[in-house]
Design a protein around this motif. Structure first.
Motif, PDB file in Angstrom:
ATOM      1  N   ILE A 105       0.820  -1.216   0.000  1.00  0.00           N
ATOM      2  CA  ILE A 105       0.000   0.000   0.000  1.00  0.00           C
ATOM      3  C   ILE A 105       0.850   1.260   0.000  1.00  0.00           C
ATOM      4  O   ILE A 105       0.309   2.370   0.071  1.00  0.00           O
ATOM      5  CB  ILE A 105      -0.953  -0.002   1.210  1.00  0.00           C
ATOM      6  N   ASP A 106       2.174   1.092  -0.072  1.00  0.00           N
ATOM      7  CA  ASP A 106       3.115   2.210  -0.207  1.00  0.00           C
ATOM      8  C   ASP A 106       2.955   3.223   0.934  1.00  0.00           C
ATOM      9  O   ASP A 106       2.679   4.409   0.716  1.00  0.00           O
ATOM     10  CB  ASP A 106       2.927   2.906  -1.560  1.00  0.00           C
ATOM     11  N   VAL A 107       3.113   2.728   2.161  1.00  0.00           N
ATOM     12  CA  VAL A 107       3.070   3.595   3.334  1.00  0.00           C
ATOM     13  C   VAL A 107       4.388   3.454   4.079  1.00  0.00           C
ATOM     14  O   VAL A 107       5.240   2.621   3.739  1.00  0.00           O
ATOM     15  CB  VAL A 107       1.882   3.237   4.256  1.00  0.00           C
ATOM     16  N   ASP A 108       4.535   4.248   5.110  1.00  0.00           N
ATOM     17  CA  ASP A 108       5.757   4.217   5.904  1.00  0.00           C
ATOM     18  C   ASP A 108       5.904   2.859   6.592  1.00  0.00           C
ATOM     19  O   ASP A 108       4.916   2.286   7.067  1.00  0.00           O
ATOM     20  CB  ASP A 108       5.713   5.333   6.953  1.00  0.00           C
ATOM     21  N   PRO A 109       7.112   2.311   6.656  1.00  0.00           N
ATOM     22  CA  PRO A 109       7.303   1.005   7.299  1.00  0.00           C
ATOM     23  C   PRO A 109       6.859   0.955   8.750  1.00  0.00           C
ATOM     24  O   PRO A 109       6.628  -0.136   9.292  1.00  0.00           O
ATOM     25  CB  PRO A 109       8.812   0.776   7.175  1.00  0.00           C
ATOM     26  N   SER A 110       6.723   2.101   9.393  1.00  0.00           N
ATOM     27  CA  SER A 110       6.276   2.094  10.786  1.00  0.00           C
ATOM     28  C   SER A 110       4.779   1.829  10.923  1.00  0.00           C
ATOM     29  O   SER A 110       4.305   1.547  12.032  1.00  0.00           O
ATOM     30  CB  SER A 110       6.626   3.433  11.445  1.00  0.00           C
ATOM     31  N   SER A 111       4.020   1.923   9.850  1.00  0.00           N
ATOM     32  CA  SER A 111       2.569   1.673   9.894  1.00  0.00           C
ATOM     33  C   SER A 111       2.314   0.167   9.827  1.00  0.00           C
ATOM     34  O   SER A 111       1.825  -0.366   8.821  1.00  0.00           O
ATOM     35  CB  SER A 111       1.866   2.400   8.747  1.00  0.00           C
ATOM     36  N   ARG A 112       2.623  -0.513  10.905  1.00  0.00           N
ATOM     37  CA  ARG A 112       2.552  -1.969  10.892  1.00  0.00           C
ATOM     38  C   ARG A 112       1.119  -2.484  10.992  1.00  0.00           C
ATOM     39  O   ARG A 112       0.844  -3.615  10.601  1.00  0.00           O
ATOM     40  CB  ARG A 112       3.397  -2.540  12.025  1.00  0.00           C
ATOM     41  N   VAL A 113       0.206  -1.685  11.524  1.00  0.00           N
ATOM     42  CA  VAL A 113      -1.184  -2.149  11.595  1.00  0.00           C
ATOM     43  C   VAL A 113      -1.788  -2.211  10.197  1.00  0.00           C
ATOM     44  O   VAL A 113      -2.336  -3.250   9.772  1.00  0.00           O
ATOM     45  CB  VAL A 113      -2.015  -1.236  12.514  1.00  0.00           C
ATOM     46  N   LEU A 114      -1.697  -1.097   9.461  1.00  0.00           N
ATOM     47  CA  LEU A 114      -2.195  -1.104   8.084  1.00  0.00           C
ATOM     48  C   LEU A 114      -1.415  -2.101   7.233  1.00  0.00           C
ATOM     49  O   LEU A 114      -1.985  -2.805   6.391  1.00  0.00           O
ATOM     50  CB  LEU A 114      -2.089   0.299   7.483  1.00  0.00           C
ATOM     51  N   GLY A 115      -0.114  -2.133   7.461  1.00  0.00           N
ATOM     52  CA  GLY A 115       0.696  -3.087   6.715  1.00  0.00           C
ATOM     53  C   GLY A 115       0.329  -4.522   7.029  1.00  0.00           C
ATOM     54  O   GLY A 115       0.335  -5.386   6.136  1.00  0.00           O
ATOM     55  N   GLY A 116      -0.006  -4.803   8.286  1.00  0.00           N
ATOM     56  CA  GLY A 116      -0.398  -6.164   8.649  1.00  0.00           C
ATOM     57  C   GLY A 116      -1.696  -6.580   7.986  1.00  0.00           C
ATOM     58  O   GLY A 116      -1.830  -7.711   7.495  1.00  0.00           O
ATOM     59  N   ILE A 117      -2.685  -5.663   7.951  1.00  0.00           N
ATOM     60  CA  ILE A 117      -3.959  -5.994   7.301  1.00  0.00           C
ATOM     61  C   ILE A 117      -3.751  -6.250   5.811  1.00  0.00           C
ATOM     62  O   ILE A 117      -4.204  -7.264   5.260  1.00  0.00           O
ATOM     63  CB  ILE A 117      -4.973  -4.855   7.531  1.00  0.00           C
ATOM     64  N   ALA A 118      -3.061  -5.317   5.153  1.00  0.00           N
ATOM     65  CA  ALA A 118      -2.832  -5.483   3.713  1.00  0.00           C
ATOM     66  C   ALA A 118      -1.951  -6.694   3.427  1.00  0.00           C
ATOM     67  O   ALA A 118      -2.188  -7.447   2.464  1.00  0.00           O
ATOM     68  CB  ALA A 118      -2.191  -4.214   3.150  1.00  0.00           C
ATOM     69  N   GLY A 119      -0.948  -6.906   4.267  1.00  0.00           N
ATOM     70  CA  GLY A 119      -0.031  -8.019   4.027  1.00  0.00           C
ATOM     71  C   GLY A 119      -0.695  -9.376   4.168  1.00  0.00           C
ATOM     72  O   GLY A 119      -0.467 -10.277   3.347  1.00  0.00           O
ATOM     73  N   TYR A 120      -1.534  -9.534   5.188  1.00  0.00           N
ATOM     74  CA  TYR A 120      -2.173 -10.840   5.372  1.00  0.00           C
ATOM     75  C   TYR A 120      -3.275 -11.086   4.354  1.00  0.00           C
ATOM     76  O   TYR A 120      -3.514 -12.238   3.970  1.00  0.00           O
ATOM     77  CB  TYR A 120      -2.699 -10.970   6.803  1.00  0.00           C
ATOM     78  N   VAL A 121      -3.960 -10.046   3.895  1.00  0.00           N
ATOM     79  CA  VAL A 121      -4.914 -10.235   2.793  1.00  0.00           C
ATOM     80  C   VAL A 121      -4.177 -10.702   1.540  1.00  0.00           C
ATOM     81  O   VAL A 121      -4.619 -11.620   0.833  1.00  0.00           O
ATOM     82  CB  VAL A 121      -5.695  -8.932   2.527  1.00  0.00           C
ATOM     83  N   TRP A 122      -3.050 -10.077   1.270  1.00  0.00           N
ATOM     84  CA  TRP A 122      -2.251 -10.475   0.109  1.00  0.00           C
ATOM     85  C   TRP A 122      -1.703 -11.891   0.282  1.00  0.00           C
ATOM     86  O   TRP A 122      -1.659 -12.667  -0.677  1.00  0.00           O
ATOM     87  CB  TRP A 122      -1.106  -9.486  -0.071  1.00  0.00           C
ATOM     88  N   ARG A 123      -1.304 -12.210   1.500  1.00  0.00           N
ATOM     89  CA  ARG A 123      -0.724 -13.531   1.754  1.00  0.00           C
ATOM     90  C   ARG A 123      -1.754 -14.636   1.538  1.00  0.00           C
ATOM     91  O   ARG A 123      -1.459 -15.658   0.916  1.00  0.00           O
ATOM     92  CB  ARG A 123      -0.180 -13.588   3.179  1.00  0.00           C
ATOM     93  N   TYR A 124      -2.967 -14.442   2.047  1.00  0.00           N
ATOM     94  CA  TYR A 124      -3.973 -15.499   1.953  1.00  0.00           C
ATOM     95  C   TYR A 124      -4.597 -15.565   0.559  1.00  0.00           C
ATOM     96  O   TYR A 124      -4.654 -16.642  -0.055  1.00  0.00           O
ATOM     97  CB  TYR A 124      -5.053 -15.289   3.013  1.00  0.00           C
ATOM     98  N   ALA A 125      -5.091 -14.442   0.064  1.00  0.00           N
ATOM     99  CA  ALA A 125      -5.788 -14.454  -1.226  1.00  0.00           C
ATOM    100  C   ALA A 125      -4.824 -14.557  -2.397  1.00  0.00           C
ATOM    101  O   ALA A 125      -5.146 -15.168  -3.421  1.00  0.00           O
ATOM    102  CB  ALA A 125      -6.643 -13.192  -1.371  1.00  0.00           C
ATOM    103  N   GLY A 126      -3.643 -13.961  -2.251  1.00  0.00           N
ATOM    104  CA  GLY A 126      -2.702 -13.963  -3.367  1.00  0.00           C
ATOM    105  C   GLY A 126      -1.712 -15.104  -3.320  1.00  0.00           C
ATOM    106  O   GLY A 126      -1.697 -15.965  -4.210  1.00  0.00           O
ATOM    107  N   ASP A 127      -0.895 -15.129  -2.256  1.00  0.00           N
ATOM    108  CA  ASP A 127       0.152 -16.150  -2.195  1.00  0.00           C
ATOM    109  C   ASP A 127      -0.434 -17.556  -2.022  1.00  0.00           C
ATOM    110  O   ASP A 127      -0.241 -18.439  -2.860  1.00  0.00           O
ATOM    111  CB  ASP A 127       1.117 -15.837  -1.049  1.00  0.00           C
TER     112      ASP A 127
END
Length: 365
Positions: A105-127
Protein backbone atom coordinates in the motif's frame (compact mmCIF):
# COMPACT_ATOMS: atom_id res chain seq x y z
CA UNK A 1 3.80 -27.65 -27.52
CA UNK A 2 0.81 -30.00 -27.75
CA UNK A 3 0.61 -30.07 -23.95
CA UNK A 4 0.52 -26.27 -23.79
CA UNK A 5 -2.12 -26.15 -26.52
CA UNK A 6 -4.43 -28.26 -24.33
CA UNK A 7 -4.61 -25.47 -21.70
CA UNK A 8 -7.54 -23.07 -22.33
CA UNK A 9 -6.42 -19.42 -22.66
CA UNK A 10 -8.38 -18.26 -19.63
CA UNK A 11 -6.89 -21.03 -17.50
CA UNK A 12 -3.43 -20.01 -18.67
CA UNK A 13 -4.16 -16.44 -17.53
CA UNK A 14 -5.33 -17.82 -14.17
CA UNK A 15 -2.06 -19.71 -13.76
CA UNK A 16 0.03 -16.65 -14.59
CA UNK A 17 -2.04 -14.49 -12.24
CA UNK A 18 -1.67 -17.07 -9.46
CA UNK A 19 2.12 -16.80 -9.66
CA UNK A 20 2.26 -12.99 -9.75
CA UNK A 21 1.70 -12.29 -6.01
CA UNK A 22 4.87 -14.18 -5.10
CA UNK A 23 6.81 -12.87 -8.07
CA UNK A 24 5.87 -9.29 -7.17
CA UNK A 25 7.60 -9.74 -3.80
CA UNK A 26 10.75 -10.98 -5.53
CA UNK A 27 10.63 -8.09 -8.00
CA UNK A 28 10.29 -5.58 -5.14
CA UNK A 29 13.17 -7.05 -3.13
CA UNK A 30 15.33 -7.15 -6.26
CA UNK A 31 14.57 -3.48 -6.93
CA UNK A 32 12.97 -4.15 -10.32
CA UNK A 33 9.34 -3.08 -9.83
CA UNK A 34 7.82 -1.64 -6.63
CA UNK A 35 5.19 -3.96 -5.23
CA UNK A 36 2.40 -1.37 -5.21
CA UNK A 37 3.01 -0.73 -8.92
CA UNK A 38 2.86 -4.39 -9.99
CA UNK A 39 -0.20 -4.95 -7.79
CA UNK A 40 -2.06 -1.88 -9.03
CA UNK A 41 -1.24 -2.21 -12.72
CA UNK A 42 -1.24 -5.98 -13.27
CA UNK A 43 -2.46 -8.20 -10.44
CA UNK A 44 -5.63 -6.47 -9.25
CA UNK A 45 -6.98 -5.45 -12.73
CA UNK A 46 -6.38 -8.93 -14.13
CA UNK A 47 -8.11 -10.53 -11.13
CA UNK A 48 -11.14 -8.27 -11.60
CA UNK A 49 -11.40 -9.12 -15.31
CA UNK A 50 -11.25 -12.85 -14.57
CA UNK A 51 -13.85 -12.46 -11.84
CA UNK A 52 -16.28 -10.74 -14.23
CA UNK A 53 -15.69 -13.40 -16.89
CA UNK A 54 -16.28 -16.15 -14.35
CA UNK A 55 -19.64 -14.63 -13.38
CA UNK A 56 -21.03 -13.82 -16.83
CA UNK A 57 -19.14 -16.30 -19.07
CA UNK A 58 -18.49 -19.31 -16.84
CA UNK A 59 -16.49 -22.32 -17.94
CA UNK A 60 -15.90 -25.72 -16.28
CA UNK A 61 -12.36 -24.85 -15.21
CA UNK A 62 -13.65 -21.97 -13.06
CA UNK A 63 -14.61 -24.57 -10.46
CA UNK A 64 -10.97 -25.65 -10.27
CA UNK A 65 -9.96 -22.05 -9.57
CA UNK A 66 -12.48 -21.75 -6.73
CA UNK A 67 -11.41 -25.06 -5.20
CA UNK A 68 -7.77 -24.04 -5.48
CA UNK A 69 -8.44 -20.73 -3.75
CA UNK A 70 -10.34 -22.44 -0.97
CA UNK A 71 -7.76 -25.09 -0.20
CA UNK A 72 -4.83 -22.73 -0.71
CA UNK A 73 -6.25 -20.32 1.86
CA UNK A 74 -6.95 -23.16 4.31
CA UNK A 75 -3.43 -24.56 3.88
CA UNK A 76 -1.98 -21.10 4.52
CA UNK A 77 -4.05 -20.78 7.70
CA UNK A 78 -2.72 -24.09 9.02
CA UNK A 79 0.81 -23.02 8.10
CA UNK A 80 0.33 -19.72 9.97
CA UNK A 81 -0.79 -21.51 13.12
CA UNK A 82 2.66 -23.07 13.22
CA UNK A 83 4.47 -19.93 12.05
CA UNK A 84 2.79 -17.46 14.41
CA UNK A 85 3.34 -19.83 17.31
CA UNK A 86 7.09 -19.65 16.68
CA UNK A 87 6.87 -15.87 16.15
CA UNK A 88 4.54 -14.63 18.89
CA UNK A 89 4.97 -17.23 21.64
CA UNK A 90 8.46 -18.62 21.12
CA UNK A 91 10.07 -15.57 19.53
CA UNK A 92 12.33 -17.63 17.28
CA UNK A 93 12.00 -15.24 14.33
CA UNK A 94 10.17 -12.10 13.30
CA UNK A 95 7.00 -11.54 11.28
CA UNK A 96 7.80 -9.84 7.98
CA UNK A 97 4.21 -9.93 6.64
CA UNK A 98 3.32 -6.44 8.01
CA UNK A 99 6.48 -5.10 6.39
CA UNK A 100 5.43 -6.63 3.09
CA UNK A 101 2.01 -4.99 3.52
CA UNK A 102 3.62 -1.56 3.71
CA UNK A 103 5.26 -2.24 0.34
CA UNK A 104 1.86 -3.16 -1.06
CA UNK A 105 0.00 0.00 0.00
CA UNK A 106 3.12 2.21 -0.21
CA UNK A 107 3.07 3.60 3.33
CA UNK A 108 5.76 4.22 5.90
CA UNK A 109 7.30 1.01 7.30
CA UNK A 110 6.28 2.09 10.79
CA UNK A 111 2.57 1.67 9.89
CA UNK A 112 2.55 -1.97 10.89
CA UNK A 113 -1.18 -2.15 11.59
CA UNK A 114 -2.20 -1.10 8.08
CA UNK A 115 0.70 -3.09 6.71
CA UNK A 116 -0.40 -6.16 8.65
CA UNK A 117 -3.96 -5.99 7.30
CA UNK A 118 -2.83 -5.48 3.71
CA UNK A 119 -0.03 -8.02 4.03
CA UNK A 120 -2.17 -10.84 5.37
CA UNK A 121 -4.91 -10.23 2.79
CA UNK A 122 -2.25 -10.47 0.11
CA UNK A 123 -0.72 -13.53 1.75
CA UNK A 124 -3.97 -15.50 1.95
CA UNK A 125 -5.79 -14.45 -1.23
CA UNK A 126 -2.70 -13.96 -3.37
CA UNK A 127 0.15 -16.15 -2.20
CA UNK A 128 -1.67 -19.12 -0.64
CA UNK A 129 -4.75 -18.99 -2.86
CA UNK A 130 -2.62 -18.63 -5.97
CA UNK A 131 -0.52 -21.65 -5.09
CA UNK A 132 -3.69 -23.65 -4.47
CA UNK A 133 -5.04 -22.68 -7.89
CA UNK A 134 -1.86 -23.74 -9.64
CA UNK A 135 -1.68 -27.12 -7.90
CA UNK A 136 -5.32 -28.12 -8.31
CA UNK A 137 -5.41 -27.07 -11.96
CA UNK A 138 -2.28 -29.10 -12.66
CA UNK A 139 -3.66 -32.05 -10.69
CA UNK A 140 -6.85 -32.05 -12.78
CA UNK A 141 -4.99 -31.53 -16.06
CA UNK A 142 -2.63 -34.45 -15.45
CA UNK A 143 -4.86 -36.93 -13.63
CA UNK A 144 -2.57 -36.85 -10.59
CA UNK A 145 -5.14 -38.25 -8.17
CA UNK A 146 -5.41 -41.48 -10.18
CA UNK A 147 -1.94 -42.40 -8.96
CA UNK A 148 -3.20 -42.72 -5.38
CA UNK A 149 -3.39 -40.64 -2.19
CA UNK A 150 0.27 -41.02 -1.25
CA UNK A 151 1.50 -39.82 -4.62
CA UNK A 152 -0.93 -36.89 -4.56
CA UNK A 153 0.16 -35.69 -1.12
CA UNK A 154 3.83 -36.25 -1.96
CA UNK A 155 3.42 -34.21 -5.15
CA UNK A 156 1.78 -31.40 -3.17
CA UNK A 157 4.65 -31.37 -0.66
CA UNK A 158 7.17 -31.36 -3.50
CA UNK A 159 5.29 -28.46 -5.09
CA UNK A 160 5.29 -26.51 -1.82
CA UNK A 161 8.95 -27.19 -1.08
CA UNK A 162 10.46 -27.07 -4.57
CA UNK A 163 9.36 -23.94 -6.46
CA UNK A 164 7.66 -22.20 -3.50
CA UNK A 165 10.13 -22.57 -0.65
CA UNK A 166 13.03 -22.57 -3.09
CA UNK A 167 11.79 -19.29 -4.57
CA UNK A 168 11.52 -17.81 -1.08
CA UNK A 169 15.10 -18.75 -0.31
CA UNK A 170 16.27 -17.21 -3.59
CA UNK A 171 14.41 -13.99 -2.72
CA UNK A 172 15.97 -13.81 0.73
CA UNK A 173 19.42 -14.42 -0.77
CA UNK A 174 19.10 -11.31 -2.95
CA UNK A 175 21.30 -8.35 -1.90
CA UNK A 176 18.49 -6.67 0.07
CA UNK A 177 16.61 -9.85 0.97
CA UNK A 178 17.77 -10.41 4.53
CA UNK A 179 17.50 -6.71 5.32
CA UNK A 180 13.90 -6.39 4.08
CA UNK A 181 12.53 -9.84 5.02
CA UNK A 182 14.34 -11.94 7.64
CA UNK A 183 17.92 -13.10 8.26
CA UNK A 184 18.92 -16.55 7.10
CA UNK A 185 19.91 -18.68 10.07
CA UNK A 186 19.58 -22.42 10.70
CA UNK A 187 16.47 -21.68 12.77
CA UNK A 188 14.71 -19.52 10.18
CA UNK A 189 15.57 -21.86 7.31
CA UNK A 190 14.31 -24.89 9.24
CA UNK A 191 11.10 -23.19 10.40
CA UNK A 192 10.25 -21.91 6.94
CA UNK A 193 10.93 -25.35 5.46
CA UNK A 194 8.67 -27.08 7.99
CA UNK A 195 5.95 -24.51 7.36
CA UNK A 196 5.98 -25.18 3.63
CA UNK A 197 5.84 -28.93 4.24
CA UNK A 198 2.73 -28.37 6.36
CA UNK A 199 1.26 -26.25 3.59
CA UNK A 200 1.91 -29.00 1.04
CA UNK A 201 0.38 -31.75 3.18
CA UNK A 202 -2.83 -29.78 3.75
CA UNK A 203 -3.03 -28.83 0.07
CA UNK A 204 -2.56 -32.45 -1.00
CA UNK A 205 -5.23 -33.69 1.41
CA UNK A 206 -7.54 -30.97 0.14
CA UNK A 207 -7.00 -32.09 -3.44
CA UNK A 208 -8.01 -35.61 -2.44
CA UNK A 209 -11.26 -34.36 -0.92
CA UNK A 210 -12.38 -32.46 -4.01
CA UNK A 211 -15.22 -34.24 -5.77
CA UNK A 212 -15.06 -34.76 -9.53
CA UNK A 213 -11.90 -32.73 -9.79
CA UNK A 214 -10.92 -34.21 -13.16
CA UNK A 215 -14.46 -33.73 -14.52
CA UNK A 216 -13.99 -29.95 -14.41
CA UNK A 217 -11.08 -30.17 -16.83
CA UNK A 218 -12.86 -30.10 -20.18
CA UNK A 219 -9.88 -30.52 -22.49
CA UNK A 220 -7.41 -33.38 -22.98
CA UNK A 221 -4.83 -34.09 -20.33
CA UNK A 222 -1.74 -31.97 -20.52
CA UNK A 223 0.39 -34.91 -19.34
CA UNK A 224 -1.15 -38.32 -18.71
CA UNK A 225 0.65 -39.28 -15.50
CA UNK A 226 -1.33 -42.50 -15.17
CA UNK A 227 -0.15 -43.66 -18.58
CA UNK A 228 3.44 -42.74 -17.77
CA UNK A 229 3.25 -44.65 -14.48
CA UNK A 230 2.16 -47.80 -16.31
CA UNK A 231 4.99 -47.61 -18.82
CA UNK A 232 7.05 -50.79 -18.85
CA UNK A 233 4.35 -53.07 -17.44
CA UNK A 234 3.63 -56.44 -19.01
CA UNK A 235 0.92 -56.41 -21.67
CA UNK A 236 -2.54 -57.74 -20.97
CA UNK A 237 -2.89 -61.53 -20.69
CA UNK A 238 -3.26 -63.50 -23.91
CA UNK A 239 -5.79 -66.33 -24.30
CA UNK A 240 -4.68 -69.94 -24.73
CA UNK A 241 -6.85 -72.84 -25.90
CA UNK A 242 -8.96 -74.58 -23.30
CA UNK A 243 -8.81 -78.31 -22.66
CA UNK A 244 -12.09 -78.85 -24.48
CA UNK A 245 -10.55 -77.43 -27.66
CA UNK A 246 -7.93 -80.19 -27.86
CA UNK A 247 -8.92 -82.91 -30.35
CA UNK A 248 -10.00 -86.09 -28.54
CA UNK A 249 -7.55 -88.11 -30.61
CA UNK A 250 -4.69 -86.18 -29.03
CA UNK A 251 -5.76 -86.96 -25.46
CA UNK A 252 -4.65 -90.04 -23.50
CA UNK A 253 -7.06 -92.93 -23.21
CA UNK A 254 -9.28 -93.52 -20.21
CA UNK A 255 -12.24 -91.93 -18.57
CA UNK A 256 -10.96 -88.41 -19.13
CA UNK A 257 -11.21 -88.73 -22.89
CA UNK A 258 -14.67 -90.21 -22.60
CA UNK A 259 -15.84 -87.22 -20.59
CA UNK A 260 -14.88 -84.81 -23.35
CA UNK A 261 -17.26 -84.00 -26.20
CA UNK A 262 -16.54 -85.67 -29.49
CA UNK A 263 -15.32 -83.87 -32.52
CA UNK A 264 -18.49 -84.74 -34.37
CA UNK A 265 -20.68 -82.78 -31.96
CA UNK A 266 -22.15 -79.79 -33.77
CA UNK A 267 -21.09 -76.37 -32.61
CA UNK A 268 -23.61 -73.57 -32.65
CA UNK A 269 -22.52 -70.31 -34.25
CA UNK A 270 -21.84 -67.55 -31.78
CA UNK A 271 -24.87 -65.45 -30.98
CA UNK A 272 -27.54 -68.04 -31.99
CA UNK A 273 -29.80 -69.75 -29.43
CA UNK A 274 -29.89 -73.49 -29.02
CA UNK A 275 -32.84 -75.35 -30.64
CA UNK A 276 -35.93 -74.93 -28.53
CA UNK A 277 -34.31 -72.29 -26.33
CA UNK A 278 -34.45 -68.51 -26.42
CA UNK A 279 -31.32 -68.06 -24.30
CA UNK A 280 -28.08 -67.33 -26.08
CA UNK A 281 -25.34 -69.83 -25.25
CA UNK A 282 -22.47 -68.50 -23.20
CA UNK A 283 -19.15 -69.42 -24.79
CA UNK A 284 -16.70 -71.10 -22.45
CA UNK A 285 -13.66 -69.03 -21.63
CA UNK A 286 -10.30 -70.65 -21.74
CA UNK A 287 -7.56 -70.05 -19.20
CA UNK A 288 -5.47 -66.91 -19.51
CA UNK A 289 -1.73 -66.63 -19.31
CA UNK A 290 0.75 -63.83 -19.50
CA UNK A 291 3.29 -64.15 -22.31
CA UNK A 292 5.99 -66.71 -21.58
CA UNK A 293 9.46 -65.20 -21.20
CA UNK A 294 12.05 -67.71 -22.44
CA UNK A 295 14.64 -68.72 -19.87
CA UNK A 296 18.16 -69.74 -20.96
CA UNK A 297 18.71 -73.47 -21.16
CA UNK A 298 21.96 -73.94 -23.06
CA UNK A 299 24.47 -71.80 -24.87
CA UNK A 300 22.67 -72.44 -28.14
CA UNK A 301 19.17 -71.23 -27.31
CA UNK A 302 16.39 -70.71 -24.79
CA UNK A 303 13.34 -72.73 -23.85
CA UNK A 304 10.28 -72.29 -21.68
CA UNK A 305 7.06 -74.32 -21.43
CA UNK A 306 3.85 -73.70 -19.51
CA UNK A 307 1.15 -76.39 -19.30
CA UNK A 308 -2.43 -75.43 -18.43
CA UNK A 309 -5.10 -78.16 -18.44
CA UNK A 310 -2.91 -80.35 -20.62
CA UNK A 311 -2.58 -77.49 -23.12
CA UNK A 312 1.04 -76.83 -24.00
CA UNK A 313 2.14 -73.25 -24.52
CA UNK A 314 5.72 -73.24 -25.69
CA UNK A 315 8.03 -70.33 -26.35
CA UNK A 316 11.27 -71.29 -28.04
CA UNK A 317 14.07 -69.12 -29.29
CA UNK A 318 15.74 -70.00 -32.60
CA UNK A 319 19.05 -71.78 -32.28
CA UNK A 320 21.84 -69.66 -33.77
CA UNK A 321 24.20 -70.98 -36.38
CA UNK A 322 27.53 -72.50 -35.38
CA UNK A 323 30.25 -70.73 -37.41
CA UNK A 324 32.77 -73.49 -36.67
CA UNK A 325 30.63 -76.14 -38.33
CA UNK A 326 29.17 -73.94 -41.02
CA UNK A 327 25.63 -74.76 -39.97
CA UNK A 328 22.60 -72.62 -40.65
CA UNK A 329 20.14 -71.30 -38.07
CA UNK A 330 17.39 -73.70 -37.08
CA UNK A 331 13.83 -72.28 -37.36
CA UNK A 332 11.56 -71.70 -34.41
CA UNK A 333 10.31 -74.90 -32.82
CA UNK A 334 12.82 -77.13 -34.61
CA UNK A 335 15.40 -79.41 -33.03
CA UNK A 336 19.08 -78.62 -33.67
CA UNK A 337 20.79 -81.19 -35.90
CA UNK A 338 23.54 -81.71 -33.31
CA UNK A 339 21.12 -82.48 -30.49
CA UNK A 340 21.46 -86.04 -29.40
CA UNK A 341 18.45 -86.00 -27.10
CA UNK A 342 15.92 -86.25 -29.85
CA UNK A 343 15.70 -90.01 -29.62
CA UNK A 344 15.37 -92.47 -32.45
CA UNK A 345 13.21 -91.64 -35.40
CA UNK A 346 13.55 -87.86 -35.15
CA UNK A 347 15.31 -86.14 -38.00
CA UNK A 348 17.01 -82.75 -37.78
CA UNK A 349 14.52 -79.96 -38.28
CA UNK A 350 11.56 -81.84 -36.79
CA UNK A 351 9.58 -80.16 -33.99
CA UNK A 352 11.45 -80.14 -30.71
CA UNK A 353 8.25 -80.80 -28.76
CA UNK A 354 5.42 -83.07 -29.69
CA UNK A 355 2.23 -84.13 -27.99
CA UNK A 356 3.83 -87.41 -26.94
CA UNK A 357 6.33 -85.50 -24.81
CA UNK A 358 3.43 -84.55 -22.53
CA UNK A 359 1.53 -87.84 -22.49
CA UNK A 360 -0.64 -86.84 -25.44
CA UNK A 361 -1.06 -88.48 -28.78
CA UNK A 362 -0.68 -86.54 -31.99
CA UNK A 363 -3.97 -85.40 -33.44
CA UNK A 364 -5.01 -86.94 -36.70
CA UNK A 365 -5.37 -84.45 -39.47
Amino acid sequence: MRALAAVPPRVAVHLVLAALPLLSITAHVAGLVPMHVSAGLVVIPTALVLLVLGIFVPMPEDRLVLEGLRWGILATAVYDVFRLDTVAFLGWWGDFIPTMGTWLIDVDPSSRVLGGIAGYVWRYAGDGGGLGVVFLVLAAATGLRRLGPRVTVAAAVLFAVGPTWGGLMVTVLLPRGQQLMFPLTPVTVTLSFIGHVIFGVVLGLGALRCRDLEAHWAGPRVVDLEKLARWGELPDPVPVPALADIPPSALPGGSRRAALPGRSAPRLPAGRPAPGSSVLPTPARGPWLRPVVPAPRTDSGAFEVTVVDATVVAGMAPVPADPRRGSTPVPWGARPPSSGSGGPGRRPGTPALEAADFGLRSARR
